[in-house]
Scaffold this active site. Structure first.
Site, mmCIF file in Angstrom:
data_model
loop_
_atom_site.group_PDB
_atom_site.id
_atom_site.type_symbol
_atom_site.label_atom_id
_atom_site.label_comp_id
_atom_site.label_asym_id
_atom_site.label_seq_id
_atom_site.Cartn_x
_atom_site.Cartn_y
_atom_site.Cartn_z
ATOM 1 N N ALA A 11 0.797 -1.228 0.000
ATOM 2 C CA ALA A 11 0.000 0.000 0.000
ATOM 3 C C ALA A 11 0.827 1.275 0.000
ATOM 4 C CB ALA A 11 -0.938 0.009 1.210
ATOM 5 N N ARG A 16 10.246 7.921 -1.902
ATOM 6 C CA ARG A 16 11.697 7.977 -2.144
ATOM 7 C C ARG A 16 12.083 7.455 -3.520
ATOM 8 N NH1 ARG A 16 14.295 5.283 3.120
ATOM 9 N NH2 ARG A 16 12.204 4.415 3.347
ATOM 10 N N ASP A 103 7.831 -4.939 -1.327
ATOM 11 C CA ASP A 103 9.052 -4.378 -1.919
ATOM 12 C C ASP A 103 10.281 -5.212 -1.558
ATOM 13 O OD1 ASP A 103 9.359 -3.782 0.749
ATOM 14 O OD2 ASP A 103 9.510 -1.609 0.497
ATOM 15 N N GLU A 155 14.456 -0.687 18.066
ATOM 16 C CA GLU A 155 14.897 0.148 16.947
ATOM 17 C C GLU A 155 16.234 0.810 17.278
ATOM 18 O OE1 GLU A 155 13.412 0.104 14.007
ATOM 19 O OE2 GLU A 155 12.028 -1.342 14.918
ATOM 20 N N TYR A 366 12.557 -6.765 -46.682
ATOM 21 C CA TYR A 366 11.425 -6.608 -45.777
ATOM 22 C C TYR A 366 10.304 -7.544 -46.210
ATOM 23 C CZ TYR A 366 7.189 -4.931 -43.601
ATOM 24 O OH TYR A 366 6.008 -4.884 -42.908
ATOM 25 N N ASN A 377 13.840 -18.769 -52.414
ATOM 26 C CA ASN A 377 14.980 -17.873 -52.281
ATOM 27 C C ASN A 377 14.515 -16.448 -52.568
ATOM 28 O OD1 ASN A 377 18.186 -17.722 -52.226
ATOM 29 N ND2 ASN A 377 17.436 -16.297 -53.773
ATOM 30 N N ARG A 440 9.742 -4.745 -65.720
ATOM 31 C CA ARG A 440 10.709 -3.651 -65.628
ATOM 32 C C ARG A 440 10.868 -3.042 -67.016
ATOM 33 N NH1 ARG A 440 15.493 -7.996 -64.520
ATOM 34 N NH2 ARG A 440 15.956 -8.575 -66.669
#
Length: 457
Positions: A11, A16, A103, A155, A366, A377, A440
């Site tokens: 939660a 930080r 965490d 602590e 592509y 090929n 072509r």
């Protein structure tokens, strides 16, 4: 058998981290921290997992889905207050409950199982997961009684000189008798400088009730790392990377330079595959046996078969069949299927296409929105022109076709089997089987042009 439950504390805002992203959703080797925690809890076969969410609750729930139940801590009033939000789902249950911070991505299923087993074997009402720290500055110290049970947790700011010398620290992960937890948590107050309800106070309440509180010390302190800022996030990623790489190497994968190999946690790799430096394997990638993943390749959510060679290329959401190869400097995009014994050379991009067995796509090509058969090929510079500005259309190329260099295939078009497309052609119409297609302009030569142009200038 004793029922087991997990409460995942997720939660906190994580100020930080200095991030717009919810703290526990920051990834460590490709997976959000809370994902690592919940997956390890699931592996430890919990009967129920309850995740306590706060700010960003929807993000966590969307990611975890049905792996967990959820409760919301609307105001962040401390860890005991967070655990108390799970009371409607758990307080009437008999069994063992483990409380884990979302965490702490490095905690393992083995550690969770060992902690719960120790807790149950000792008959304790509460058990603290501890670790040895050579430099314990800033951590709460675990003070043991003469019988090795926990006398108290103190602590740093409240510790005496003797207590500060203790190097056994509180990791912030706890195991409780479920009923005892929720009975004690109702007695926790917020008479402290922060005005919050702290979970370690439950330990003191249990001790005051003459209940046994035990401790289980981690063999490896690294597992207890809690991530509160970007520095710790990077440290966690480094430790996780090393753990993942070691697992694969012990399973028969060769890594030329493990320190510069990046493999996310869900990747699967077969035996005798070789991974060169700079490789990044991400997501749900699966790689078969005896393959070679060359330096600086990136593979994401893809399936790579056996005896495949990937040379300095990028593969995303694609499939490469057995004994195929690609690269250097080529790119497989989403929905591409490369079948067996296919050669993809350098500077080739393929998207949403199926390439049949033994087909060769040498270089500078592509291929998009296409189906290619076997033993084809494609010459250098071939372009599958699949987009007309409004929609994308499909191109089909049959078995044993030969596409000459610098050909443009304009979709939609079908080139049937055993055909030739002459180099430099732009193909707009279907090509029937056993045909040669030439599209072509005829070459024209104007002799003496250079001299005439010079005289004119």
């Amino acid at each position: 058998m004793t029922k087991r439950f997990a409460i995942v504390l997720a939660a906190g805002q994580g100020t930080r981290m200095k991030s717009k992203l919810y703290k526990v959703m920051h990834p460590v080797m490709g997976k959000p921290m809370v994902g690592h925690v919940v997956d390890q809890a699931m592996a430890a076969k919990m009967d129920k997992i309850v995740t306590v969410t706060g700010v960003g609750a929807e993000t966590v729930q969307d990611y975890l889905g049905d792996k967990s139940d959820y409760v919301l801590q609307e105001e962040q009033l401390g860890t005991a207050h967070a655990v108390e939000q799970a009371a409607p789902l758990l307080k009437h249950e008999e069994g063992t409950t483990i409380v884990i911070c979302g965490d702490t991505p490095l905690l393992t299923m083995e550690t969770l199982e060992a902690l719960m087993a120790h807790h149950e074997e000792t008959g304790a009402k509460g058990t603290v997961l501890t670790a040895h720290a050579d430099n314990p500055f800033g951590y709460g110290r675990v003070i043991r009684a003469t019988d090795e049970s926990v006398a108290k947790i103190v602590e740093e700011k409240d510790a005496s000189a003797t207590e500060r010398a203790v190097k056994e620290i509180n990791t912030g992960t706890y195991c409780f008798d479920n009923k005892a937890l929720f009975e004690a948590i109702e007695k926790v107050d917020n008479n402290n400088s922060q005005g919050e309800y702290y979970l370690p106070d439950v330990i003191e309440i249990l001790k005051n009730n003459n209940e046994l509180v035990s401790a289980y010390q981690l063999p490896n302190k690294e597992e207890a790392l809690g991530v509160n800022d970007r520095v710790a996030l990077a440290e966690a990623a480094t430790l996780m990377k090393r753990r993942i790489n070691e697992k694969h190497m012990r399973n028969g994968v060769t890594m030329v330079d493990p320190a510069n190999t990046y493999i996310e946690s869900d990747v699967v790799i077969g035996q005798d595959t070789v991974i060169e430096p700079g490789v990044y394997l991400k997501g749900q990638t699966v790689i078969g046996e005896d393959s070679m993943i060359g330096a600086h390749s990136v593979i994401v959510d893809s399936e790579i078969g056996d005896k495949v060679t990937v040379t300095s290329s990028t593969i995303e959401s694609a499939v490469m069949g057995n004994e195929s190869n690609i690269g250097p400097n080529s790119h497989l995009r989403a929905d591409t299927v490369i079948k067996e014994h296919v050669h993809i050379g350098n500077f080739v991009e393929i998207k949403k296409a199926t390439i049949g067995n033994y087909t060769k796509i040498g270089h500078l090509t592509y291929v998009g929105d296409a189906t290619l058969g076997e033993h084809i090929n494609l010459g250098c510079g071939t372009v599958f022109v699949n987009y007309n500005g409004k929609e994308k259309n499909h191109i089909h190329v049959g078995d044993h076709a030969f596409i000459g260099c610098n050909a443009n295939l304009i979709a939609p078009v079908t080139i049937e089997e055993n055909t030739f497309v002459a180099a430099g052609s732009t193909i707009t119409d279907n090509v029937p089987a056993d045909s040669l297609a030439i599209a072509r302009s005829r070459q024209t030569i104007k002799e003496g042009y250079v001299n005439k142009k010079a005289q004119k200038d």
